[in-house]
Design an enzyme around this catalytic site. Structure first.
Site, PDB file in Angstrom:
ATOM      1  N   LYS A 113       7.477  -2.088  -7.577  1.00 17.41           N
ATOM      2  CA  LYS A 113       7.990  -2.768  -6.381  1.00 17.41           C
ATOM      3  C   LYS A 113       8.978  -3.867  -6.758  1.00 17.41           C
ATOM      4  O   LYS A 113       9.936  -4.126  -6.041  1.00 17.41           O
ATOM      5  CB  LYS A 113       6.840  -3.355  -5.559  1.00 17.41           C
ATOM      6  N   LYS A 199       4.813  10.305  -5.681  1.00 14.38           N
ATOM      7  CA  LYS A 199       3.758  10.346  -4.648  1.00 14.38           C
ATOM      8  C   LYS A 199       4.363  10.131  -3.256  1.00 14.38           C
ATOM      9  O   LYS A 199       5.381   9.453  -3.113  1.00 14.38           O
ATOM     10  CB  LYS A 199       2.653   9.342  -4.960  1.00 14.38           C
ATOM     11  N   LYS A 202       4.738   5.365   2.060  1.00 12.93           N
ATOM     12  CA  LYS A 202       5.267   4.804   3.304  1.00 12.93           C
ATOM     13  C   LYS A 202       6.622   4.165   3.057  1.00 12.93           C
ATOM     14  O   LYS A 202       7.418   4.020   3.970  1.00 12.93           O
ATOM     15  CB  LYS A 202       4.331   3.695   3.807  1.00 12.93           C
TER      16      LYS A 202
HETATM   17  P1  TYM Z   1      -1.888   1.601   0.765  1.00 18.28           P
HETATM   18  O1  TYM Z   1      -1.741   0.996   2.106  1.00 18.28           O
HETATM   19  O2  TYM Z   1      -0.656   1.800  -0.053  1.00 18.28           O
HETATM   20  O3  TYM Z   1      -2.622   3.002   0.851  1.00 18.28           O
HETATM   21  C1  TYM Z   1      -3.832   3.127   1.556  1.00 18.28           C
HETATM   22  C2  TYM Z   1      -4.703   4.191   0.934  1.00 18.28           C
HETATM   23  O4  TYM Z   1      -4.011   5.442   0.862  1.00 18.28           O
HETATM   24  C3  TYM Z   1      -4.036   5.937  -0.470  1.00 18.28           C
HETATM   25  N1  TYM Z   1      -2.756   6.627  -0.722  1.00 18.28           N
HETATM   26  C4  TYM Z   1      -2.675   7.879  -1.189  1.00 18.28           C
HETATM   27  N2  TYM Z   1      -3.623   8.773  -1.524  1.00 18.28           N
HETATM   28  C5  TYM Z   1      -3.203   9.993  -1.927  1.00 18.28           C
HETATM   29  N3  TYM Z   1      -1.888  10.345  -2.046  1.00 18.28           N
HETATM   30  C6  TYM Z   1      -0.905   9.474  -1.725  1.00 18.28           C
HETATM   31  N4  TYM Z   1       0.368   9.835  -1.807  1.00 18.28           N
HETATM   32  C7  TYM Z   1      -1.276   8.172  -1.270  1.00 18.28           C
HETATM   33  N5  TYM Z   1      -0.585   7.080  -0.868  1.00 18.28           N
HETATM   34  C8  TYM Z   1      -1.505   6.139  -0.536  1.00 18.28           C
HETATM   35  C9  TYM Z   1      -4.175   4.696  -1.350  1.00 18.28           C
HETATM   36  O5  TYM Z   1      -4.716   5.025  -2.611  1.00 18.28           O
HETATM   37  C10 TYM Z   1      -5.112   3.851  -0.521  1.00 18.28           C
HETATM   38  O6  TYM Z   1      -6.457   4.228  -0.719  1.00 18.28           O
HETATM   39  N6  TYM Z   1      -3.513  -2.167  -2.000  1.00 18.28           N
HETATM   40  C11 TYM Z   1      -3.938  -1.170  -1.060  1.00 18.28           C
HETATM   41  C12 TYM Z   1      -4.578  -1.734   0.197  1.00 18.28           C
HETATM   42  C13 TYM Z   1      -5.726  -2.635  -0.081  1.00 18.28           C
HETATM   43  C14 TYM Z   1      -7.029  -2.220  -0.492  1.00 18.28           C
HETATM   44  C15 TYM Z   1      -7.780  -3.427  -0.630  1.00 18.28           C
HETATM   45  C16 TYM Z   1      -7.606  -0.966  -0.757  1.00 18.28           C
HETATM   46  C17 TYM Z   1      -5.728  -3.976   0.023  1.00 18.28           C
HETATM   47  N7  TYM Z   1      -6.956  -4.479  -0.315  1.00 18.28           N
HETATM   48  C18 TYM Z   1      -9.113  -3.383  -1.014  1.00 18.28           C
HETATM   49  C19 TYM Z   1      -8.953  -0.962  -1.147  1.00 18.28           C
HETATM   50  C20 TYM Z   1      -9.692  -2.141  -1.279  1.00 18.28           C
HETATM   51  C21 TYM Z   1      -2.712  -0.380  -0.639  1.00 18.28           C
HETATM   52  O7  TYM Z   1      -1.606  -0.831  -0.722  1.00 18.28           O
HETATM   53  O8  TYM Z   1      -2.977   0.797  -0.085  1.00 18.28           O
END
Ligand code: TYM
Length: 336
Positions: A113, A199, A202
């Site tokens: 990022k 991957k 968003k």
């Molecule tokens: P975020 O918002 O990027 O993604 C949310 C969840 O979706 C999963 N994910 C994917 N899984 C499979 N294939 C993909 N292409 C893909 N893109 C996203 C992510 O692994 C995630 O489970 N930092 C985290 C949010 C967060 C969080 C937490 C998660 C903040 N605090 C505490 C767990 C526990 C994030 O940016 O996820």
């Protein structure tokens, strides 16, 4: 003995896509009967990259509605907004003060990022995983169900907890519980539709790279029609030279509820012209009930407010308890 606890969250940035669904939400739904679930919208994380203030609150509501539309059941789960529970920010600060800088500089997502943002990298982006550690540790969960890309952040969370326990606790009386990641094999890494080696994300500038959970049927059809494929006839899993083929077959397998063997056999002699409409129909059919439920939830005035108000109360009780425990261990005076 009570149920074990799980905790997870998603950032309310952009539209949730198939990766978010398969990597996270679908798994939360599948395990929710067995666990006490705490699921939140990570709006404090969202502002580590620029966000439009006019959209942030609505995006947060949108994600909450999608959790419910995908099948999260409030009988087993608590849904809340991260910024409604100030203990997240407060514990993040305490943890930041014991986290070595080089641990944060090594995080893959920070590096990726930071490159994208150029000179404009905020300190929040570097400290992002510490806030995530706070999110998790506050609820002392047994498991954290996430996609593959979050693995490094969960390892860091464990390292931070272990360091705090070592510095301020004792071996017999650890202060924080070390959580286990829960990463399912199928769907843990859904790839981009325009490049099978990246991957699905968003933040990809191209909307054609992902299918969002709320995409109408025409858009799903358009995106699958335009998605990257290869000139080889016959479709197979696990060919490293054909990442798009593996990704699209995997999506078909999961959304059609079939085994890998059955799909491998069904598609072995197909060309893309035959497979693409099959995948399109499967996705449209699978997403339809989610989209209908979403529309219903959003149309009900006051419903989400009530869900999130209740969620805040339940989350706060647990979060404040852990926060106080940490503050006491660090030697802070606790107000009477
Ligand atoms: P975020 O918002 O990027 O993604 C949310 C969840 O979706 C999963 N994910 C994917 N899984 C499979 N294939 C993909 N292409 C893909 N893109 C996203 C992510 O692994 C995630 O489970 N930092 C985290 C949010 C967060 C969080 C937490 C998660 C903040 N605090 C505490 C767990 C526990 C994030 O940016 O996820």
């Amino acid at each position: 003995m009570g149920k074990q606890r799980v905790l997870s969250g998603i950032q309310p940035t952009g539209d949730l896509h198939l990766g978010n669904y398969l990597g996270a939400i679908r798994n939360w739904v599948e395990i929710q009967q067995e666990f006490d679930s705490f699921l939140f919208m990570a709006d404090l994380h969202a502002i580590t990259v620029p966000q439009d203030p006019k959209l942030l609150a609505d995006s947060t509501y949108k994600v909450a509605a999608l959790y419910l539309a995908c099948g999260i059941d409030l009988e087993h789960a608590t849904i809340f907004v991260q910024s409604h529970v100030p203990a997240h920010s407060e514990l993040a600060w305490l943890l930041m003060c014991i986290t070595p800088l080089n641990w944060l500089e090594d995080m893959i997502q920070f590096k990726e990022k930071a490159v994208k943002q150029g000179e404009n990298v905020g300190a929040g982006l570097l400290n992002y995983p510490v806030l995530q550690a706070a999110d998790i540790l506050l609820y002392e969960p047994d498991k954290v169900p996430v996609g593959e890309d979050q693995k490094q952040h969960l390892e860091l969370t464990r390292d931070i907890a272990a360091r705090l326990n070592y510095q301020f606790g004792s071996e017999t009386q650890p202060i924080l519980k070390l959580p286990e990641p829960m990463i399912r094999a199928a769907g843990a890494r859904v790839m981009s539709l325009t490049d099978g080696t990246k991957k699905m994300s968003k933040s990809d500038p191209s909307d054609l790279s992902r299918i969002s959970l709320l995409d109408p049927p025409e858009q799903i059809q358009h995106k699958i029609k335009r998605c990257k494929t290869d000139p080889v006839r016959g479709l197979q899993f696990d060919d490293a030279a054909r990442p798009e083929c593996h990704n699209l077959l995997s999506l078909y397998m999961i959304f059609s509820n079939q085994s890998k063997e059955a799909v491998a056999q069904e598609c072995a002699d197909m060309g893309w012209g035959q497979f693409k409409p099959l995948l399109t129909d499967t996705l449209i059919t699978a997403l339809k009930p989610i989209q209908e439920k979403y529309t219903q939830i959003r149309a009900e005035p006051g419903y989400l407010d009530a869900v999130l108000h209740d969620g805040k109360q339940k989350a706060e009780a647990i979060a404040n308890f852990t926060l106080n425990k940490v503050k006491q261990a660090l030697g802070f005076s606790i107000p009477t």
